[in-house]
Design an enzyme around this catalytic site. Structure first.
Site, PDB file in Angstrom:
ATOM      1  N   LYS A 164       2.836   4.526   0.956  1.00 25.81           N
ATOM      2  CA  LYS A 164       3.317   5.125   2.200  1.00 25.81           C
ATOM      3  C   LYS A 164       3.015   6.609   2.133  1.00 25.81           C
ATOM      4  O   LYS A 164       3.606   7.337   1.333  1.00 25.81           O
ATOM      5  CB  LYS A 164       4.814   4.878   2.362  1.00 25.81           C
TER       6      LYS A 164
ATOM      7  N   TYR B 265      -4.613   2.984   8.431  1.00 24.55           N
ATOM      8  CA  TYR B 265      -3.895   1.818   7.917  1.00 24.55           C
ATOM      9  C   TYR B 265      -3.441   0.855   9.005  1.00 24.55           C
ATOM     10  O   TYR B 265      -2.803  -0.151   8.718  1.00 24.55           O
ATOM     11  CB  TYR B 265      -2.707   2.227   7.057  1.00 24.55           C
TER      12      TYR B 265
ATOM     13  N   ASP C 192       2.966  10.439   2.963  1.00 18.33           N
ATOM     14  CA  ASP C 192       3.964  11.332   3.542  1.00 18.33           C
ATOM     15  C   ASP C 192       3.256  12.385   4.391  1.00 18.33           C
ATOM     16  O   ASP C 192       3.006  13.500   3.950  1.00 18.33           O
ATOM     17  CB  ASP C 192       4.765  11.983   2.409  1.00 18.33           C
TER      18      ASP C 192
ATOM     19  N   LYS D 279      11.093   2.575  -0.297  1.00 16.94           N
ATOM     20  CA  LYS D 279      11.070   4.001  -0.603  1.00 16.94           C
ATOM     21  C   LYS D 279      11.250   4.251  -2.096  1.00 16.94           C
ATOM     22  O   LYS D 279      11.943   3.501  -2.776  1.00 16.94           O
ATOM     23  CB  LYS D 279      12.188   4.719   0.168  1.00 16.94           C
TER      24      LYS D 279
ATOM     25  N   CYS E 249      41.405  19.710  15.541  1.00 19.68           N
ATOM     26  CA  CYS E 249      39.981  19.957  15.757  1.00 19.68           C
ATOM     27  C   CYS E 249      39.707  21.458  15.646  1.00 19.68           C
ATOM     28  O   CYS E 249      40.347  22.246  16.346  1.00 19.68           O
ATOM     29  CB  CYS E 249      39.575  19.444  17.133  1.00 19.68           C
TER      30      CYS E 249
ATOM     31  N   CYS F 134      38.606  22.801  19.357  1.00 24.45           N
ATOM     32  CA  CYS F 134      39.446  22.853  20.568  1.00 24.45           C
ATOM     33  C   CYS F 134      40.931  22.741  20.250  1.00 24.45           C
ATOM     34  O   CYS F 134      41.758  22.687  21.165  1.00 24.45           O
ATOM     35  CB  CYS F 134      39.029  21.763  21.560  1.00 24.45           C
TER      36      CYS F 134
ATOM     37  N   CYS G 149      36.883  19.227  24.718  1.00 29.35           N
ATOM     38  CA  CYS G 149      36.418  19.828  23.470  1.00 29.35           C
ATOM     39  C   CYS G 149      34.992  20.324  23.662  1.00 29.35           C
ATOM     40  O   CYS G 149      34.085  19.541  23.951  1.00 29.35           O
ATOM     41  CB  CYS G 149      36.460  18.800  22.336  1.00 29.35           C
TER      42      CYS G 149
ATOM     43  N   GLU H 193       0.849  -1.198   0.000  1.00 22.81           N
ATOM     44  CA  GLU H 193       0.000   0.000   0.000  1.00 22.81           C
ATOM     45  C   GLU H 193       0.879   1.241   0.000  1.00 22.81           C
ATOM     46  O   GLU H 193       2.028   1.180   0.442  1.00 22.81           O
ATOM     47  CB  GLU H 193      -0.890  -0.003   1.252  1.00 22.81           C
TER      48      GLU H 193
ATOM     49  N   CYS I  15      38.428  14.121  16.884  1.00 26.31           N
ATOM     50  CA  CYS I  15      39.083  15.036  17.815  1.00 26.31           C
ATOM     51  C   CYS I  15      39.506  14.230  19.034  1.00 26.31           C
ATOM     52  O   CYS I  15      38.724  13.462  19.584  1.00 26.31           O
ATOM     53  CB  CYS I  15      38.095  16.124  18.210  1.00 26.31           C
TER      54      CYS I  15
HETATM   55  S1  IVH Z   1       2.366   0.999   9.008  1.00 19.19           S
HETATM   56  C1  IVH Z   1       4.099  -0.911  12.776  1.00 19.19           C
HETATM   57  N1  IVH Z   1       1.454   1.989   6.760  1.00 19.19           N
HETATM   58  O1  IVH Z   1       5.428   5.717   7.983  1.00 19.19           O
HETATM   59  C2  IVH Z   1       4.099  -0.097  11.544  1.00 19.19           C
HETATM   60  N2  IVH Z   1       2.869   3.360   8.081  1.00 19.19           N
HETATM   61  O2  IVH Z   1       8.249   5.212   8.485  1.00 19.19           O
HETATM   62  C3  IVH Z   1       3.044   0.918  11.532  1.00 19.19           C
HETATM   63  N3  IVH Z   1       3.219   5.605   7.165  1.00 19.19           N
HETATM   64  O3  IVH Z   1       5.285   5.971  11.452  1.00 19.19           O
HETATM   65  C4  IVH Z   1       3.112   1.787  10.364  1.00 19.19           C
HETATM   66  N4  IVH Z   1       1.959   5.363   5.386  1.00 19.19           N
HETATM   67  O4  IVH Z   1       3.624   7.369  10.071  1.00 19.19           O
HETATM   68  C5  IVH Z   1       2.216   2.208   7.838  1.00 19.19           C
HETATM   69  N5  IVH Z   1       0.532   2.757   4.800  1.00 19.19           N
HETATM   70  C6  IVH Z   1       1.288   2.967   5.853  1.00 19.19           C
HETATM   71  C7  IVH Z   1       1.933   4.192   6.066  1.00 19.19           C
HETATM   72  C8  IVH Z   1       2.730   4.351   7.201  1.00 19.19           C
HETATM   73  C9  IVH Z   1       2.730   6.193   6.076  1.00 19.19           C
HETATM   74  C10 IVH Z   1       4.137   6.244   8.119  1.00 19.19           C
HETATM   75  C11 IVH Z   1       3.794   6.075   9.570  1.00 19.19           C
HETATM   76  C12 IVH Z   1       5.008   5.448  10.200  1.00 19.19           C
HETATM   77  C13 IVH Z   1       6.064   5.795   9.215  1.00 19.19           C
HETATM   78  C14 IVH Z   1       7.209   4.828   9.300  1.00 19.19           C
END
Ligand code: IVH
Length: 705
Positions: free
Chosen positions: A124, A232, A126, A320, A425, A428, A449, A122, A443
């Site tokens: 991710k 999610y 942002d 990513k 350094c 210092c 320092c 699914e 250093c």
């Molecule tokens: S699952 C235990 N699903 O990405 C895992 N996270 O880098 C729970 N995020 O903190 C997260 N889209 O804020 C999940 N489809 C998605 C997501 C998602 C965005 C974010 C979320 C998480 C961060 C981790």
């Protein structure tokens, strides 16, 4: 009594909403000002629910002062701390396709699973993660992720987000819904235009806009900001939502949450990657920002078995999207000195937009990297070096710090000179030394320092460490250089109040930026942290190689500070049992052990630690829920082949039951679990008279209460 909202006329609904707004507001204020609230909690909840139901039936009649948007009590609690019942985790990252194969391979090998295995894939999103708590179908609390354990209360803001339901039908009695708050591109553009018209500051990207809007005290401002929420995941639950990830998310959708339509079930790494590519192609047309694709093991029972590594689940990963690139001019190279003395070169650039973010600094890693050599001395960028004045390529992947990736030699100015990395350094003037095999020049000034000292302090007060409210980087810098009330090392934080009271000069409360209240609050926050769990203390010391996971490991192993410090003293002698014991801890290597022991035997560093611990009450590690376990506190070694589960799962399971897993057999070993093919360890254990059992007996043992 009250009429069913669905049977009301417009006029009745309007007047009922008005009455409810008044009664609920009165109840809120009496709750705050008087000791005795005028109506019961149940009646209060009923009125709020009735109000939401009428609003749902007559959305146009919703009042500007609707109680569902904000409640006196909530605003008072705004940004107060919320401890999450179930931790909010982050995700590990994959960038390359091969890392997706590795992920699937790791899951399979951990589970010892050979049959079909399904994953969800699914987008991710942002944005920012948010946890919504529903009790008996009513939204009672919304909290940000914070450090994963404790977030901030943003209930008042969350209630203004139009696709977050205030009320759920047929939901579990307790349900925490987790997801992402985000802003659509068109809404973001319109918001920035309004900001310009009003002469207010614009936001750099939708994510910043969403964050700024959620962290607003005034719910009316948040309401005017077009936020949305994708569900999610979930946290605490009174009953399971489903048996698979996909079904659980579908259940959330049927409860009224927005979920992502691009979620797909896949049966192999290849299918995951295919879906990733398809989402990547649609990325620019989605209307909101995404920065990758998240893969999750679909079967929730397998998710449970897989569990977590310190802050990330084993059952999920974020794949990513590739980094974004841009070209600009390198104006200078500065050297920053970090908490362990590392000299890090930082590129100062003509500002350039990379993937929607303006970048003017980027990392150059170390001196070899500047010269065109990789970590193993190999040539990178065809051996091209970076020089001040060069035309350079900036690379940015997600949240990762931007770095310089390439240089265009055709654009190099004639007078550009090779960069000379400093050997003293810059902070210092101590010699900066590069050990054999180390890519980093450091250093040698240690605590003399100022840069190291200040970075250590910043680490000490940061999240995950002492996390002292009101004492952030800015305050650390100010106190560090303060002639009257200096804080040069962690111990000084705990003597601040006494020194301030003694101080014949200017009291803290009379200084710029401080008042009576903020000073009191700071001292209270410091006092609160005089009680500190052992793992946090160890992590806070900022010892090289000792990260959060390592600190947890040590704390679990030694369980009390006294035992820990005795071991550190004894382990100075590398031939001692204490040292052998230390490196026998599963997960502890020689590099780590040496760094640790050196820190505790270096006299000035050790003296500074001793000065600190005088002020603290260091809490022993309590073995969570393992008191009854037959193996709690026992030292266990696994050898040979395990047939029921992988070595990794066996280890995690043993630790969850309170046992310590060691990599080698010694006198201290309590149990050796020997599978087929066990060799020298079994022989040694037998010679030492240690209990040796097979896997079946081990499983029976940990199943005992
Ligand atoms: S699952 C235990 N699903 O990405 C895992 N996270 O880098 C729970 N995020 O903190 C997260 N889209 O804020 C999940 N489809 C998605 C997501 C998602 C965005 C974010 C979320 C998480 C961060 C981790």
């Amino acid at each position: 009594m009250n009429k069913n909202p669905l049977d009301m006329t417009m006029a009745e609904a309007r007047s009922e909403l008005k009455r409810l707004a008044k009664v609920i507001a009165a109840a809120n204020s009496s709750y705050h000002t008087a000791d005795a609230p005028e109506i019961s909690d149940a009646e209060y909840d009923r009125l709020r629910r009735l109000n939401s139901e009428i609003e749902a039936a007559f959305p146009d009649l919703k009042r500007a002062d609707s109680p569902s948007d904000n409640v006196g009590a909530e605003v008072a609690e705004a940004f107060s701390k919320v401890k999450h019942d179930v931790r909010m985790l982050s995700l590990g990252n994959a960038f390359e396709d091969t890392e997706v194969d590795d992920f699937v391979g790791r899951v399979r090998s951990y589970l010892g699973h050979v049959g079909p295995l399904a994953f969800t894939a699914e987008p991710k999103i942002d944005g920012l993660s948010l946890s919504l708590r529903y009790e008996n179908g009513e939204l009672v609390q919304a909290a940000t992720r914070g450090d994963g354990e404790t977030g901030e209360n943003v209930t008042h803001s969350a209630r203004t987000i139009s696709n977050i339901p205030h009320h759920l039908d047929n939901a579990p009695d307790l349900l925490e819904v987790r997801g992402e708050v985000y802003m659509r591109h068109d809404d973001f553009a319109a918001l920035n235009e309004r900001q310009i018209e009003k002469g207010e500051k614009t936001f750099a990207n939708p994510r910043n806009a969403a964050a700024g809007s959620l962290r607003q005290l005034d719910a009316n401002i948040t309401r005017s900001r077009p936020l949305a929420f994708f569900a999610y995941a979930w946290g605490a639950l009174s009953e399971p939502l489903a048996t698979t990830q996909l079904a659980a998310v579908n259940r959330l959708r049927s409860l009224g949450f927005q979920t992502n339509d691009l979620t797909k079930l896949c049966a192999s790494a290849q299918e995951l990657i295919t879906h990733y590519k398809s989402i990547e192609e649609q990325r620019s047309t989605l209307g909101y920002d995404i920065d990758g694709v998240v893969y999750k093991v679909d079967d929730l029972e397998l998710q449970r078995r897989l569990g977590f590594r310190s802050t990330t689940p084993r059952w999920a990963i974020a794949h990513k999207f590739p980094a974004e690139l841009a070209w600009t001019r390198l104006r200078g190279i500065d050297i920053q000195v970090g908490r362990t003395g590392a000299l890090s070169p930082v590129a100062r650039l003509d500002p350039v937009t990379v993937g929607g973010v303006v970048v003017s600094n980027a990392t150059l890693h170390n001196e070899d990297y500047i010269q065109g050599r990789g970590n193993k001395g190999e040539e990178i960028r065809d051996g091209k070096d970076f020089r001040v004045g060069d035309w350079v390529q900036v690379y940015r992947a997600g949240d990762v710090i931007p770095k310089l990736a390439d240089v265009n030699l055709a654009e190099r100015p004639d007078d550009a000179a090779p960069y000379e990395f400093p050997t003293i350094c810059p902070e210092c003037q101590s010699p900066a030394i590069r050990d054999d095999g180390d890519a980093v020049r450091r250093c040698s000034g240690g605590l003399i320092c100022p840069a190291q000292a200040i970075e250590k302090l910043k680490h000490f007060v940061s999240r995950g460490c002492f996390d002292i409210d009101g004492l952030g980087n800015k305050q650390v810098e100010a106190f560090f250089g303060d002639p009257e009330l200096p804080v040069k090392e962690p111990a000084d934080i705990f003597t601040l109040q006494v020194r301030d009271a003694d101080n014949g000069l200017k009291r803290l409360k009379n200084r710029d930026g401080w008042g009576d209240k903020s000073t009191q609050k700071l001292f209270a926050a410091i006092d609160e942290k005089r009680n500190i769990p052992l793992n946090r203390l160890i992590f806070s010391l900022g010892i090289r190689h000792v990260g959060e996971a390592a600190a947890n490991l040590l704390a679990r192993h030694f369980s009390s500070y006294d035992k820990f410090i005795i071991a550190m003293d004894e382990a100075t002698d590398r031939d001692s049992n204490a040292y052998q014991d230390l490196i026998a801890i599963d997960g502890v290597g020689e590099v780590f052990a040496n760094s640790l022991v050196t820190a505790f035997s270096a006299t000035s560093e050790r003296a500074s630690i001793d000065r600190l611990t005088q002020h603290l009450n260091i809490q022993d590690v309590v073995q969570a829920d393992t008191g009854n376990s037959a193996v709690a506190g026992k030292i266990v070694v696994f050898t040979g082949t395990l047939e029921q589960m992988s070595r990794a799962e066996a280890k995690a399971q043993a630790e969850a039951a309170g046992a310590k897993v060691s990599g080698s057999v010694s006198k201290k070993t309590d149990i050796l679990v020997a599978g087929p093919g066990a060799g020298s360890k079994a022989t040694k254990a037998a010679a030492l008279g240690i209990t040796v059992i097979d896997e079946a007996a081990w499983l029976a043992l940990i199943a005992e209460e």
